[in-house]
Design a protein around this motif. Structure first.
Motif, PDB file in Angstrom:
ATOM      1  N   MET A 174       6.032 -10.925 -10.070  1.00 52.46           N
ATOM      2  CA  MET A 174       4.766 -10.214 -10.166  1.00 52.46           C
ATOM      3  C   MET A 174       4.104 -10.172  -8.799  1.00 52.46           C
ATOM      4  N   ILE A 175       3.332  -9.113  -8.596  1.00 52.62           N
ATOM      5  CA  ILE A 175       2.615  -8.993  -7.337  1.00 52.62           C
ATOM      6  C   ILE A 175       1.273  -9.699  -7.474  1.00 52.62           C
ATOM      7  N   ARG A 176       0.960 -10.553  -6.514  1.00 47.91           N
ATOM      8  CA  ARG A 176      -0.328 -11.246  -6.548  1.00 47.91           C
ATOM      9  C   ARG A 176      -1.449 -10.275  -6.152  1.00 47.91           C
ATOM     10  N   PRO A 177      -2.662 -10.565  -6.601  1.00 47.78           N
ATOM     11  CA  PRO A 177      -3.764  -9.645  -6.299  1.00 47.78           C
ATOM     12  C   PRO A 177      -4.038  -9.538  -4.792  1.00 47.78           C
ATOM     13  N   PHE A 178      -4.536  -8.390  -4.409  1.00 52.42           N
ATOM     14  CA  PHE A 178      -4.930  -8.160  -3.018  1.00 52.42           C
ATOM     15  C   PHE A 178      -6.006  -7.078  -3.023  1.00 52.42           C
ATOM     16  N   LYS A 179      -6.555  -6.816  -1.850  1.00 48.88           N
ATOM     17  CA  LYS A 179      -7.511  -5.725  -1.746  1.00 48.88           C
ATOM     18  C   LYS A 179      -6.823  -4.520  -1.131  1.00 48.88           C
ATOM     19  N   TYR A 180      -7.208  -3.371  -1.607  1.00 55.31           N
ATOM     20  CA  TYR A 180      -6.559  -2.133  -1.180  1.00 55.31           C
ATOM     21  C   TYR A 180      -7.594  -1.219  -0.550  1.00 55.31           C
ATOM     22  N   SER A 181      -7.252  -0.615   0.548  1.00 48.78           N
ATOM     23  CA  SER A 181      -8.136   0.406   1.096  1.00 48.78           C
ATOM     24  C   SER A 181      -7.300   1.563   1.613  1.00 48.78           C
ATOM     25  N   LYS A 182      -7.904   2.717   1.602  1.00 49.43           N
ATOM     26  CA  LYS A 182      -7.180   3.907   2.058  1.00 49.43           C
ATOM     27  C   LYS A 182      -8.082   4.649   3.043  1.00 49.43           C
ATOM     28  N   PRO A 183      -8.174   4.153   4.266  1.00 46.40           N
ATOM     29  CA  PRO A 183      -9.091   4.753   5.231  1.00 46.40           C
ATOM     30  C   PRO A 183      -8.675   6.172   5.607  1.00 46.40           C
ATOM     31  N   ARG A 184      -9.724   6.965   5.930  1.00 39.11           N
ATOM     32  CA  ARG A 184      -9.441   8.338   6.352  1.00 39.11           C
ATOM     33  C   ARG A 184      -9.508   8.477   7.876  1.00 39.11           C
ATOM     34  N   PHE A 185      -9.963   7.425   8.502  1.00 35.37           N
ATOM     35  CA  PHE A 185     -10.074   7.468   9.960  1.00 35.37           C
ATOM     36  C   PHE A 185      -9.257   6.345  10.569  1.00 35.37           C
ATOM     37  N   LEU A 186      -8.620   6.672  11.647  1.00 34.51           N
ATOM     38  CA  LEU A 186      -7.746   5.721  12.307  1.00 34.51           C
ATOM     39  C   LEU A 186      -8.498   4.438  12.657  1.00 34.51           C
ATOM     40  N   ARG A 187      -9.730   4.645  13.189  1.00 35.46           N
ATOM     41  CA  ARG A 187     -10.503   3.496  13.637  1.00 35.46           C
ATOM     42  C   ARG A 187     -10.708   2.484  12.494  1.00 35.46           C
ATOM     43  N   GLU A 188     -11.023   3.044  11.339  1.00 35.74           N
ATOM     44  CA  GLU A 188     -11.211   2.183  10.161  1.00 35.74           C
ATOM     45  C   GLU A 188      -9.937   1.382   9.849  1.00 35.74           C
ATOM     46  N   ALA A 189      -8.831   2.079   9.906  1.00 39.40           N
ATOM     47  CA  ALA A 189      -7.563   1.429   9.581  1.00 39.40           C
ATOM     48  C   ALA A 189      -7.270   0.316  10.579  1.00 39.40           C
ATOM     49  N   LEU A 190      -7.523   0.590  11.846  1.00 34.77           N
ATOM     50  CA  LEU A 190      -7.230  -0.413  12.867  1.00 34.77           C
ATOM     51  C   LEU A 190      -8.109  -1.641  12.686  1.00 34.77           C
ATOM     52  N   GLU A 191      -9.342  -1.385  12.309  1.00 36.65           N
ATOM     53  CA  GLU A 191     -10.230  -2.513  12.040  1.00 36.65           C
ATOM     54  C   GLU A 191      -9.709  -3.327  10.856  1.00 36.65           C
ATOM     55  N   ALA A 192      -9.345  -2.623   9.825  1.00 41.74           N
ATOM     56  CA  ALA A 192      -8.866  -3.314   8.624  1.00 41.74           C
ATOM     57  C   ALA A 192      -7.609  -4.128   8.925  1.00 41.74           C
ATOM     58  N   LEU A 193      -6.784  -3.590   9.805  1.00 42.13           N
ATOM     59  CA  LEU A 193      -5.521  -4.281  10.099  1.00 42.13           C
ATOM     60  C   LEU A 193      -5.718  -5.492  10.997  1.00 42.13           C
ATOM     61  N   GLU A 194      -6.925  -5.639  11.546  1.00 39.96           N
ATOM     62  CA  GLU A 194      -7.186  -6.821  12.371  1.00 39.96           C
ATOM     63  C   GLU A 194      -7.373  -8.073  11.520  1.00 39.96           C
ATOM     64  N   LYS A 195      -7.681  -7.849  10.235  1.00 41.11           N
ATOM     65  CA  LYS A 195      -7.914  -8.996   9.360  1.00 41.11           C
ATOM     66  C   LYS A 195      -6.626  -9.800   9.197  1.00 41.11           C
ATOM     67  N   GLU A 196      -6.852 -11.065   8.922  1.00 41.73           N
ATOM     68  CA  GLU A 196      -5.698 -11.922   8.685  1.00 41.73           C
ATOM     69  C   GLU A 196      -5.009 -11.447   7.394  1.00 41.73           C
ATOM     70  N   ASN A 197      -3.690 -11.524   7.386  1.00 45.16           N
ATOM     71  CA  ASN A 197      -2.924 -11.129   6.200  1.00 45.16           C
ATOM     72  C   ASN A 197      -3.190  -9.685   5.762  1.00 45.16           C
ATOM     73  N   ALA A 198      -3.387  -8.820   6.743  1.00 41.66           N
ATOM     74  CA  ALA A 198      -3.489  -7.399   6.414  1.00 41.66           C
ATOM     75  C   ALA A 198      -2.139  -6.743   6.684  1.00 41.66           C
ATOM     76  N   ARG A 199      -1.773  -5.799   5.834  1.00 38.61           N
ATOM     77  CA  ARG A 199      -0.512  -5.082   6.042  1.00 38.61           C
ATOM     78  C   ARG A 199      -0.753  -3.597   5.807  1.00 38.61           C
ATOM     79  N   ALA A 200      -0.094  -2.793   6.629  1.00 40.95           N
ATOM     80  CA  ALA A 200      -0.163  -1.350   6.448  1.00 40.95           C
ATOM     81  C   ALA A 200       0.817  -0.933   5.354  1.00 40.95           C
ATOM     82  N   LEU A 201       0.405   0.022   4.542  1.00 37.35           N
ATOM     83  CA  LEU A 201       1.243   0.551   3.469  1.00 37.35           C
ATOM     84  C   LEU A 201       1.488   2.032   3.722  1.00 37.35           C
TER      85      LEU A 201
END
Lengths: 809, 176, 286
Positions: free
Chosen positions: C1-28
């Protein structure tokens, strides 16, 4: 195919009755079921092949969110097993294979159960493991079951050897092999190996169980044999049969892996501990490979003696089965394969020892072919090796030895005109692949210059159902108000097409349209009549016999009522097209509909009653095999067959391309042409998996390394032979339904043998081990080249060969 | 982009960290708006939220194709798609193929050609084949083999499945 | 089973890059590797950043500036592109061998690289084509030669907060390539070995890359010199085989022994060279 001319339904290619449900996604499998309040079970499994459980700490797991029950082995005073009662529901003091369930948890969701499993702390003390059955036979080997002497087992059939790892020793003794070997002009020896493999039904094992007040139990399970689940469940818990209700809806494939009993006891115990809420246990694909049973491995060896004229006069065979940690069906596989263990040949002096050996691996069970694919891989390769030693064409060598009417099998059964014609199967496949003798070494050398070489090979097969002597089937034909019929059976159709064949038999016998026969796709031990098990290619044979009897019973009931109304004796009545009439005055008639719920006279008087046809069939005349000599009558029916293969080998990569694969089977009579073809093609392709791709790979510590589809490959649509053909021989089985015999397992049995023999023809190299994957074939080619001083490209150092000889075989 | 609730509520009211999202998906032509936790796969969403159990889990890792559905017209393994990824997308499952009880040509061909045995792979197999036929109405054998190569079947040996698809391709009118 | 996580789908690159700075963040992107890792507990990601709505990742162009393939492009989109098939068929050839049709409808070329499997099927073609991976972070864009992108088995050079935008393949005036893969079965399987070759005879260039034979794909060094020096095809072949055997470092695993892989490399190099230089007669190919 002429015998079917007289039938309206039998032999026809009638499409599956369950087609519409299955193509619309509405067919309900246990996989799809949820019940109100249902909990989900997960298991903690042993990380060792053999280890003592020093301690288990479940305190954190019990506190984990959503957990409703945690079970450990020591609280479960039960053992389960079909032929040998040797298995704990959860490992108690010792875990006997990597992947064995040790703790089970039921929780509100699969995720919650999984999270709780991660919180269980177990201290292990690793123990020496038996990973090779040949080593397991050594007196110095650790015992997988030191308590073997205390186990209950089916006496008079099996022979466990307490103080050893042998769960069953089957002996076959015919004639005097020593004297015969001394007289033989040519004697040869050969050894073979089959690795453990898996069934890979697309639906993994899954069940739901609910413990209800008053020792009542409800079980929904993806299983082949509801009554065997019930019987073994009853034996395990001491709950009376009538309190246990087993439902089997649609089943997503079985192939033997869902015979017997598997997850049901554990799901029940979890439900009981969780206060009676239903608990569902579903195997992930990884668990299906690592925790659920497999097909056991086999080491086989043969010493064969023949006369100069090519008549085999003596065969000594030894089979050593890698049974894994529990006996399950494995002991019976070892038994069944031994009474077929000389192949479909007449051999006057034969001596077979089949040893089923416990090892610390996932345990073996029934798998389509029930030991025959494994045994016949060796037998049929051995025949080609023998032909070469004798300077005979392999097809001709087989012709001189095949069972023919009058011959005696190795258990003393006499082959008759009606037993089946393996010789015709042989001729058919030889013709189909254009057999023209084995290539010479010069011809091979010439072909090899081109980088690809071709070869042809044949292999024969035979198999009879492996089942207890008392095996029986029953069927009910229950008429509905409109004159249609529900056919009730507890045979399970998990894809074979059995229900369609049973409906054909019912329509044929009841003289009514097949569209008016319905076979409900749920068997239920409280509602559908007894059937021993759906295994052994016996479903259509025994099921049709029961349906025919039930139909005759129903017609008798219809006629008895009609006889009064029409004022004619029962014997003068005839049924046709849903009408019963007086034979010489057809206008004196009644429709079934007027009779089946009871007939009402114009004044209101009524007679008769709901018609329910009842039929049964019990295998006739079978005997136990003598424990010392193996002599007796084990077979309901023998189905013979042959495969012929033409292959091409890429010399650089070792890759085999199957160009042509012909199959001939003596089926006696075709019941359903479409499902027969489906069974043959499906079986052949499954056999190709065993031949070319499939094997369990274990680490040196006994961990299964390829428990998933990434590294356990089964054939895809791209892995099919360029050409396949199916051929039918019709030698009527006198006691078979319409002359038919079982055919579900046979199509896969000798596919490996035919390909192995074709590989020798192509390369002049004997392969003894399966699968014949590209790397193994490449290795063989490299060895031959290095032996013949040929230069290797890039001066590659060869890896160590995988040797068969190890330990005390 | 999504409504996000702070707690991830699973059936049975177990609180787990994570987040639940409200997604809108067109399933078999019908719009539906449902909640789904982030980790829920499209397969779980279809089976557990919408009770469309035609798509099966055969492996959970994209190796067997038993969970094949059409996502925006393309065959995908629903076990490898998150439900939240399907927001604003259209999904076709086997349950939506027959219209008003009338089986599609392909469904009929599967029955008539003996392409079905146990039936567990059938839903996924049909959708892989349907997606091929919609983009390539007259596929040759090689194209059919390729199209269903990601759908494992252990019963049939594939031949009757290939024949069923081929028959539909041969019988199809241009543009049909 | 997949453990819970938070999901986001940014529309701007800057947002995505910020989100990916977090610990344990992965791009999908396609998710075909990530979801399996999550299910099997091999990834503990707590933030999943869906990059499928970021416009910068949707580019796909073939022109005089070379080929640009954005991070959202799926393997089937590449395989189906007629233009790519005409300009640079080895990418589509490689894409078509990955996994199953269903997976190829999701899996992206960039994702295939990011997983950084030594057996990644898209890697050898990109190595021989001299591709670069364009990586964005808050600091800006960075072009990383593909060889540097692969750091070891399943290890790429990305740091937290970095995201691959696209892969760029430099323009080629003329040249031709070949991709080949050997698996255990004809159906979907990981590569036992895969090889790509690319040559521009006019320029005296021959590049060979071999996958699944070392911690990262192996781009043979000195293949150009060998090609320029060789007086006939057989000499080139022998030379390449020796070169390859020296430079690869295959291991024994479930899919094959090291020895078998070595043998396959020689076999497939031979087959590849025969396709790249079809006529024995016209040597040297200039």
């Amino acid at each position: 195919m002429s015998a079917d001319q007289d039938y309206k339904y039998i032999g026809k290619g009638i499409s599956r009755l369950d087609g519409p449900e299955k193509v619309t996604g509405s067919a309900m499998f246990v996989h799809d079921m949820t019940l109100p309040g249902m909990l989900y079970g997960k298991m903690v499994k042993s990380p060792h092949a053999c280890a003592r459980i020093v301690s288990i700490d479940i305190s954190e797991a019990e506190k984990s969110p959503g957990v409703r029950a945690v079970l450990v082995g020591r609280e479960l005073p039960y053992k389960v097993g079909i032929y040998m009662i040797d298995k704990d529901i959860l490992a108690k003091e010792v875990a006997r294979y990597h992947g064995e369930p040790v703790v089970a948890i039921a929780a509100q969701s699969e995720l919650a159960a999984e999270e709780a499993c991660a919180k269980v702390k177990i201290v292990w003390e690793a123990l020496p493991a038996v990973l090779d059955p040949r080593e397991g036979l050594s007196p110095a080997a650790p015992l997988v079951h030191p308590e073997l002497a205390s186990y209950s087992y089916m006496k008079g059939v099996f022979q466990p050897q307490p103080g050893t790892n042998i769960s069953h020793h089957q002996k076959i003794r015919k004639g005097d092999v020593e004297i015969a070997l001394a007289k033989a002009d040519v004697v040869w020896e050969a050894k073979f190996y089959n690795p453990p493999v898996q069934h890979v039904a697309m639906e993994t094992h899954t069940c739901i169980a609910q413990a209800l007040p008053g020792s009542q139990v409800q079980i929904w399970t993806s299983a082949q044999s509801p009554f065997t689940v019930r019987n073994l469940f009853s034996a395990c818990f001491g709950i009376p049969h009538q309190n246990i209700r087993v439902h089997v809806p649609y089943v997503g494939g079985g192939f033997g892996g869902k015979a017997g009993i598997h997850l049901e006891p554990l799901a029940y115990l979890l439900s009981q501990k969780a206060g009676g809420r239903p608990v569902k246990l579903t195997m992930t694909r990884e668990e299906e490979f690592g925790a659920m049973p497999s097909r056991q491995g086999l080491y086989s060896q043969f010493t064969t003696g023949a006369t100069r004229e090519g008549k085999i006069i003596s065969l000594v065979a030894k089979y050593i089965w890698d049974a894994g940690a529990y006996a399950d069906y494995g002991v019976n596989v070892g038994r069944a394969a031994s009474y077929s263990g000389a192949g479909p040949y007449e051999i006057p002096n034969c001596h077979i020892d089949s040893l089923v050996v416990y090892t610390n691996k996932v345990f073996g069970t029934a798998y389509r072919g029930f030991g025959h694919l494994e045994a016949l891989w060796g037998i049929e390769r051995n025949m080609d090796i023998g032909a070469r030693r004798l300077g005979l064409d392999p097809v001709e060598f087989r012709r001189r030895n095949v069972l023919r009417p009058g011959a005696k099998t190795i258990t003393g059964e006499t082959v008759t005109e009606h037993t089946g014609r393996v010789d015709l199967c042989l001729e058919k496949v030889a013709e189909e692949i254009g057999w023209n003798g084995i290539q010479t070494e010069e011809e091979r050398a010439q072909a090899m210059a081109g980088g690809k070489v071709r070869g042809k090979g044949v292999a024969l097969l035979h198999k009879a159902p492996a089942m207890p002597v008392f095996t029986s089937s029953a069927a009910l034909l229950k008429f509905n108000e409109n004159g249609s019929v529900d056919l009730l059976t507890s045979i399970i159709d998990y894809g074979q097409g059995t229900y369609t064949a049973l409906a054909q038999a019912a329509a044929e016998e009841l003289k009514m349209p097949i569209e008016r026969i319905q076979v409900p796709w749920e068997s239920d031990t409280a509602m559908t009549p007894y059937d021993w098990q759906t295994v052994a290619s016996r479903g259509a044979f025994m099921g049709c016999k029961a349906v025919i009897a039930a139909a005759r019973d129903a017609l008798q009931q219809i006629k008895e009522t009609a006889s009064q109304v029409l004022r004619a004796p029962v014997e003068e009545l005839v049924c046709r097209d849903e009408v019963v009439f007086v034979a010489h005055r057809p206008e004196e008639c009644l429709s079934y509909r007027e009779v089946v719920m009871g007939y009402s006279y114009p004044n209101g008087n009524s007679i008769g009653g709901p018609v329910i046809g009842r039929g049964h069939y019990i295998a006739q005349g079978l005997t136990h095999l003598d424990l010392e000599t193996g002599q007796g009558l084990p077979a309901l029916d023998w189905t013979y067959g042959a495969h012929g293969a033409e292959i091409e080998v890429d010399l650089d990569t070792g890759e085999i391309t199957v160009l042509n694969l012909a199959t001939a089977l003596d089926v006696g009579q075709v019941l359903n042409a479409q499902s027969l073809r489906g069974q043959i093609i499906g079986g052949v392709v499954q056999g190709l998996g065993s031949a070319l791709l499939e094997e369990f790979r274990f680490s040196p510590q006994g961990r299964l390394l390829n428990a998933g589809f990434v590294d356990y490959k089964i054939p895809t649509s791209k892995d099919l032979p360029r050409k396949m053909s199916q051929h039918i021989i019709l030698t009527e089985q006198l006691d078979g339904p319409y002359g038919a015999r079982g055919v579900a397992e046979h199509p896969m049995i000798s596919v490996p043998g035919a390909i192995g023999n074709a590989l020798y023809d192509a390369l002049g190299i004997d392969f003894f081990e399966l699968p014949l994957n590209a790397e193994r074939v490449w290795l063989g080619i490299q060895r031959k080249r290095s032996e013949t001083q040929d230069t290797l490209p890039g001066a590659i150092k060869l890896p160590r060969a995988i040797h068969l000889d190890k330990g005390g075989a | 982009m999504f409504d996000e609730t702070p707690q991830n509520t699973l059936p049975g009211a177990i609180k787990l960290p994570g987040a639940v999202y409200t997604i809108s998906v067109e399933v078999n032509g019908k719009a539906c708006t449902e909640e789904a936790p982030a980790q829920m796969t499209l397969l779980q969403f279809l089976r557990e939220r919408l009770f469309l159990t035609g798509a099966k889990e055969g492996c959970g890792v994209g190796e067997c194709g038993a969970c094949t559905v059409l996502l925006n017209g393309r065959a995908v393994d629903a076990c490898l798609v998150l439900a939240v990824e399907a927001d604003q997308a259209s999904v076709r499952t086997v349950e939506g193929e027959a219209r008003d009880g009338e089986l599609t040509l392909l469904q009929r061909a599967f029955i008539e050609h003996g392409a079905v045995q146990c039936g567990f792979c059938t839903s996924g197999m049909l959708l892989s084949a349907q997606s091929l036929l919609e983009s390539n109405p007259h596929p040759n054998r090689e194209e059919i083999v390729e199209a269903i190569s990601g759908n494992l079947c252990r019963c049939t040996g594939y031949v009757q499945i290939l024949e069923a698809i081929e028959a539909v391709g041969e019988g199809m009118e241009e543009g049909g | 089973m997949i453990r819970p996580f938070k999901y986001s789908k940014p529309r701007f690159l800057r947002e995505a890059l910020e989100a990916l700075e977090k610990e344990n963040a992965r791009a999908l992107a396609g998710g075909s590797d990530l979801l399996v890792e999550l299910r099997e507990g091999k990834s503990q990601a707590e933030h999943i950043v869906d990059v499928k709505a970021i416009p910068e990742l949707s580019c796909f162009s073939i022109g005089k500036d070379g080929i640009i393939i954005g991070g959202q492009l799926t393997l089937n989109e590449l395989a189906e592109s007629k233009e790519l098939g005409q300009t640079c068929p080895i990418l589509g050839d490689a894409a078509r061998t990955v996994a199953t049709p269903q997976v190829r409808n999701r899996a992206t070329l960039v994702g295939n690289l990011c997983t950084a499997s030594p057996a990644a099927d898209l890697a050898p073609p990109l190595f021989v084509l001299g591709a670069a991976v364009v990586v964005a972070s808050k600091e800006g864009e960075q072009r990383i030669p593909i060889q540097q992108f692969f750091q070891g088995p399943k290890k790429n050079c990305l740091q937290p907060g970095q995201l691959v935008l696209r892969v760029e393949i430099p323009p080629r005036s003329t040249g031709r390539g070949v991709f080949m893969k050997k698996s255990r079965v004809r159906g979907h399987d990981l590569a036992t070995i895969n090889v790509a070759g690319w040559t521009n005879p006019q320029a005296g260039i021959l590049r060979i890359c071999i996958g699944a034979c070392g911690p990262t794909p192996v781009l043979l060094t000195s293949s150009d010199e060998l090609y320029q020096r060789a007086v006939c095809r057989d000499e080139l072949l022998d030379g390449l085989a020796t070169l390859a055997q020296d430079q690869i470092a295959p291991i024994d695993d479930l899919r094959a022994s090291a020895a078998y892989r070595r043998s396959l490399v020689t076999v497939f190099l031979g087959r590849m060279v025969r396709i790249l230089f079809p006529e024995e007669g016209g040597w040297p190919h200039v």
